[in-house]
Design a protein around this motif. Structure first.
Motif, PDB file in Angstrom:
ATOM      1  N   TYR A 117     -74.473 -39.084   1.588  1.00  0.00           N
ATOM      2  CA  TYR A 117     -75.430 -39.412   0.530  1.00  0.00           C
ATOM      3  C   TYR A 117     -76.586 -38.426   0.596  1.00  0.00           C
ATOM      4  N   VAL A 118     -76.948 -37.890  -0.557  1.00  0.00           N
ATOM      5  CA  VAL A 118     -78.149 -37.071  -0.693  1.00  0.00           C
ATOM      6  C   VAL A 118     -78.817 -37.518  -1.978  1.00  0.00           C
ATOM      7  N   GLY A 119     -80.012 -38.071  -1.855  1.00  0.00           N
ATOM      8  CA  GLY A 119     -80.698 -38.550  -3.042  1.00  0.00           C
ATOM      9  C   GLY A 119     -81.913 -39.379  -2.710  1.00  0.00           C
ATOM     10  N   PRO A 120     -82.451 -40.068  -3.710  1.00  0.00           N
ATOM     11  CA  PRO A 120     -83.668 -40.851  -3.513  1.00  0.00           C
ATOM     12  C   PRO A 120     -83.424 -42.156  -2.751  1.00  0.00           C
ATOM     13  N   VAL A 121     -84.518 -42.667  -2.179  1.00  0.00           N
ATOM     14  CA  VAL A 121     -84.490 -43.954  -1.492  1.00  0.00           C
ATOM     15  C   VAL A 121     -85.598 -44.804  -2.092  1.00  0.00           C
ATOM     16  N   THR A 122     -85.268 -46.049  -2.437  1.00  0.00           N
ATOM     17  CA  THR A 122     -86.276 -46.959  -2.973  1.00  0.00           C
ATOM     18  C   THR A 122     -86.454 -48.147  -2.039  1.00  0.00           C
ATOM     19  N   GLU A 123     -87.676 -48.669  -2.005  1.00  0.00           N
ATOM     20  CA  GLU A 123     -87.988 -49.861  -1.229  1.00  0.00           C
ATOM     21  C   GLU A 123     -88.650 -50.852  -2.170  1.00  0.00           C
ATOM     22  N   PHE A 124     -88.025 -51.995  -2.349  1.00  0.00           N
ATOM     23  CA  PHE A 124     -88.504 -53.011  -3.288  1.00  0.00           C
ATOM     24  C   PHE A 124     -88.709 -52.429  -4.685  1.00  0.00           C
ATOM     25  N   GLY A 125     -87.808 -51.525  -5.096  1.00  0.00           N
ATOM     26  CA  GLY A 125     -87.843 -50.949  -6.434  1.00  0.00           C
ATOM     27  C   GLY A 125     -88.758 -49.748  -6.607  1.00  0.00           C
ATOM     28  N   ARG A 126     -89.487 -49.357  -5.576  1.00  0.00           N
ATOM     29  CA  ARG A 126     -90.410 -48.225  -5.650  1.00  0.00           C
ATOM     30  C   ARG A 126     -89.857 -47.061  -4.830  1.00  0.00           C
ATOM     31  N   CYS A 127     -89.849 -45.862  -5.409  1.00  0.00           N
ATOM     32  CA  CYS A 127     -89.326 -44.685  -4.719  1.00  0.00           C
ATOM     33  C   CYS A 127     -90.228 -44.327  -3.542  1.00  0.00           C
ATOM     34  N   ILE A 128     -89.648 -44.274  -2.341  1.00  0.00           N
ATOM     35  CA  ILE A 128     -90.427 -43.925  -1.155  1.00  0.00           C
ATOM     36  C   ILE A 128     -90.030 -42.568  -0.586  1.00  0.00           C
ATOM     37  N   GLU A 129     -88.893 -42.057  -1.025  1.00  0.00           N
ATOM     38  CA  GLU A 129     -88.469 -40.721  -0.600  1.00  0.00           C
ATOM     39  C   GLU A 129     -87.603 -40.117  -1.697  1.00  0.00           C
ATOM     40  N   ASN A 130     -87.936 -38.888  -2.098  1.00  0.00           N
ATOM     41  CA  ASN A 130     -87.219 -38.244  -3.198  1.00  0.00           C
ATOM     42  C   ASN A 130     -85.847 -37.725  -2.805  1.00  0.00           C
ATOM     43  N   ARG A 131     -85.719 -37.230  -1.600  1.00  0.00           N
ATOM     44  CA  ARG A 131     -84.452 -36.628  -1.185  1.00  0.00           C
ATOM     45  C   ARG A 131     -84.196 -36.930   0.290  1.00  0.00           C
ATOM     46  N   TRP A 132     -83.278 -37.839   0.531  1.00  0.00           N
ATOM     47  CA  TRP A 132     -82.873 -38.185   1.886  1.00  0.00           C
ATOM     48  C   TRP A 132     -81.374 -37.962   1.995  1.00  0.00           C
ATOM     49  N   SER A 133     -80.923 -37.507   3.146  1.00  0.00           N
ATOM     50  CA  SER A 133     -79.477 -37.300   3.320  1.00  0.00           C
ATOM     51  C   SER A 133     -79.007 -38.026   4.574  1.00  0.00           C
TER      52      SER A 133
END
Length: 63
Positions: free
Chosen positions: A6-22
């Motif tokens: 996986y390479v992409g954004p991560v959201t926490e409770f619907g809010r983006c907390i990281e734009n690009r995580w792999s």
């Protein structure tokens, strides 16, 4: 078991907390791979177990 990545954004409770995580994991299905990757993110970023982490991008089968 198959290797998923996986390479992409991560959201926490619907809010983006990281734009690009792999991340990558071995799993028998895409659903299990997604759960493994969420767990991996929580552990590596010191999130509590009840944090609602989501990976809205696409999970790819590598091999």
């Amino acid at each position: 078991m198959n290797l998923y990545s996986y390479v992409g954004p991560v959201t926490e409770f619907g809010r983006c907390i990281e734009n690009r995580w792999s991340g990558s994991t071995y799993a028998p299905s895409v659903k299990k791979a997604k759960n493994n990757l969420k767990y991996q993110y929580k552990k590596n970023h010191n999130k509590i177990a009840t944090a609602r982490i989501d990976l809205p991008g696409e999970i790819f089968l590598v091999g």
